[in-house]
Structures are given as C-alpha cells and as structure tokens.
Design a protein around this motif. Structure first.
Motif, PDB file in Angstrom:
ATOM      1  N   VAL A  54       1.272   6.229 -11.672  1.00 51.00           N
ATOM      2  CA  VAL A  54       1.538   7.449 -10.909  1.00 51.00           C
ATOM      3  C   VAL A  54       2.338   7.133  -9.655  1.00 51.00           C
ATOM      4  CG1 VAL A  54       0.449   9.245  -9.508  1.00 51.00           C
ATOM      5  CG2 VAL A  54      -0.423   8.751 -11.780  1.00 51.00           C
ATOM      6  N   TYR A  55       1.939   6.093  -8.950  1.00 52.58           N
ATOM      7  CA  TYR A  55       2.605   5.762  -7.691  1.00 52.58           C
ATOM      8  C   TYR A  55       3.841   4.898  -7.883  1.00 52.58           C
ATOM      9  CZ  TYR A  55      -1.626   7.657  -5.695  1.00 52.58           C
ATOM     10  OH  TYR A  55      -2.664   8.487  -5.362  1.00 52.58           O
ATOM     11  N   GLN A  56       4.079   4.466  -9.110  1.00 55.01           N
ATOM     12  CA  GLN A  56       5.218   3.597  -9.389  1.00 55.01           C
ATOM     13  C   GLN A  56       6.530   4.260  -8.980  1.00 55.01           C
ATOM     14  OE1 GLN A  56       4.770   0.526 -10.543  1.00 55.01           O
ATOM     15  NE2 GLN A  56       6.927  -0.003 -10.515  1.00 55.01           N
ATOM     16  N   GLY A  57       6.660   5.562  -9.207  1.00 53.97           N
ATOM     17  CA  GLY A  57       7.889   6.260  -8.867  1.00 53.97           C
ATOM     18  C   GLY A  57       8.221   6.126  -7.395  1.00 53.97           C
ATOM     19  N   GLU A  58       7.258   6.394  -6.543  1.00 52.00           N
ATOM     20  CA  GLU A  58       7.486   6.283  -5.097  1.00 52.00           C
ATOM     21  C   GLU A  58       7.761   4.842  -4.714  1.00 52.00           C
ATOM     22  OE1 GLU A  58       7.691   9.022  -3.157  1.00 52.00           O
ATOM     23  OE2 GLU A  58       7.383  10.105  -5.030  1.00 52.00           O
ATOM     24  N   ARG A  59       7.007   3.942  -5.248  1.00 50.78           N
ATOM     25  CA  ARG A  59       7.210   2.531  -4.925  1.00 50.78           C
ATOM     26  C   ARG A  59       8.577   2.056  -5.398  1.00 50.78           C
ATOM     27  NH1 ARG A  59       1.290   0.388  -6.835  1.00 50.78           N
ATOM     28  NH2 ARG A  59       0.142   1.291  -5.119  1.00 50.78           N
ATOM     29  N   GLN A  60       8.970   2.537  -6.574  1.00 52.28           N
ATOM     30  CA  GLN A  60      10.257   2.144  -7.137  1.00 52.28           C
ATOM     31  C   GLN A  60      11.406   2.617  -6.248  1.00 52.28           C
ATOM     32  OE1 GLN A  60      10.068   0.121  -9.636  1.00 52.28           O
ATOM     33  NE2 GLN A  60      12.250  -0.186  -9.795  1.00 52.28           N
ATOM     34  N   ILE A  61      11.287   3.827  -5.725  1.00 46.63           N
ATOM     35  CA  ILE A  61      12.327   4.361  -4.833  1.00 46.63           C
ATOM     36  C   ILE A  61      12.446   3.495  -3.587  1.00 46.63           C
ATOM     37  CG2 ILE A  61      12.895   6.320  -3.331  1.00 46.63           C
ATOM     38  CD1 ILE A  61      11.688   8.102  -5.567  1.00 46.63           C
ATOM     39  N   ILE A  62      11.303   3.130  -3.006  1.00 45.79           N
ATOM     40  CA  ILE A  62      11.310   2.280  -1.810  1.00 45.79           C
ATOM     41  C   ILE A  62      11.905   0.913  -2.143  1.00 45.79           C
ATOM     42  CG2 ILE A  62       9.848   1.068  -0.138  1.00 45.79           C
ATOM     43  CD1 ILE A  62       7.931   3.506  -0.338  1.00 45.79           C
ATOM     44  N   LYS A  63      11.480   0.352  -3.266  1.00 45.52           N
ATOM     45  CA  LYS A  63      11.961  -0.971  -3.666  1.00 45.52           C
ATOM     46  C   LYS A  63      13.476  -0.962  -3.852  1.00 45.52           C
ATOM     47  CE  LYS A  63      11.276  -4.408  -7.309  1.00 45.52           C
ATOM     48  NZ  LYS A  63      10.595  -4.682  -8.574  1.00 45.52           N
TER      49      LYS A  63
END
Length: 116
Positions: A54-63
C-alpha cells in the motif's frame, strides 16, 4: 420433581468415579498455543507485506525523486509530493470509480450496496 429425585437416587446407587478426565493434556494445549502463535506471526508478516504494498507507491515516488535529484532537501521532497498529489488522486479515483464510488455531475458518491 419426583423424576429428578428418582434419577439422582439411581445415580447415587451406581458406582461411578466423581473425577473428570480433561479433554486435552497440558502438552496438547502447549502445542495448540504454539501453532496459534506461529499462525499469528505469519498473519502479522502478511499484514506487513500488504502495508508495504500500500505504501510502496508513496515510497516509490520519494525514491525516484531523490534518485533524479541527489541532495534534495526535506522541503523539496515535500513540495514534490504536494505537486504530484493531483495526478495520484486522479489515478486513485479512476481505480475506485465503478467499484466503490460513482461520479455524478455534483461530485463523487459512495456506491450503495444492498443489505440483506
């Protein structure tokens, strides 16, 4: 009442042991506890995996932002997230539309589910 007294007298005349044998031994209870604990641990692990997805999307954007902008400051990362919110919200709304929400001329509304 007399039938009750009669059955109790019969029970008293019969020889039976007043002790009760447990259905499970302490060892069996320990094994059941260990199995349940292992299942709980597996379930917690699965919950963690799902939360990561679920949080991968937000983390991916930051990364991706940090990879494309090495040395980015905290404020720059926040600003990037703020700037990209409309795109992400639109994407989420598109995914949800028809399943759980519906779009009308007046806005978005939850889809009513039939209750039995």
């Amino acid at each position: 009442m007399s039938e009750f007294i009669e059955s109790m007298v019969e029970a008293g005349l019969k020889k039976f042991e007043p002790t009760v044998n447990p259905d499970t031994t302490k060892q069996e209870v320990r094994e059941q506890r260990n199995e349940l604990k292992a299942e709980l641990d597996r379930t917690r692990g699965r919950i963690q995996e799902l939360e990561d997805i679920v949080y991968q999307g937000e983390r991916q954007i930051i990364k991706r932002y940090v990879q494309n902008n090495p040395g980015a400051t905290y404020d720059e990362i926040i600003q990037h997230l703020i700037d990209t919110v409309p795109q992400r919200v639109t994407s989420h709304l598109d995914d949800l539309e028809g399943d759980t929400i519906q779009r009308t001329e007046n806005g978005y509304y939850p889809i009513e589910t039939e209750r039995e």
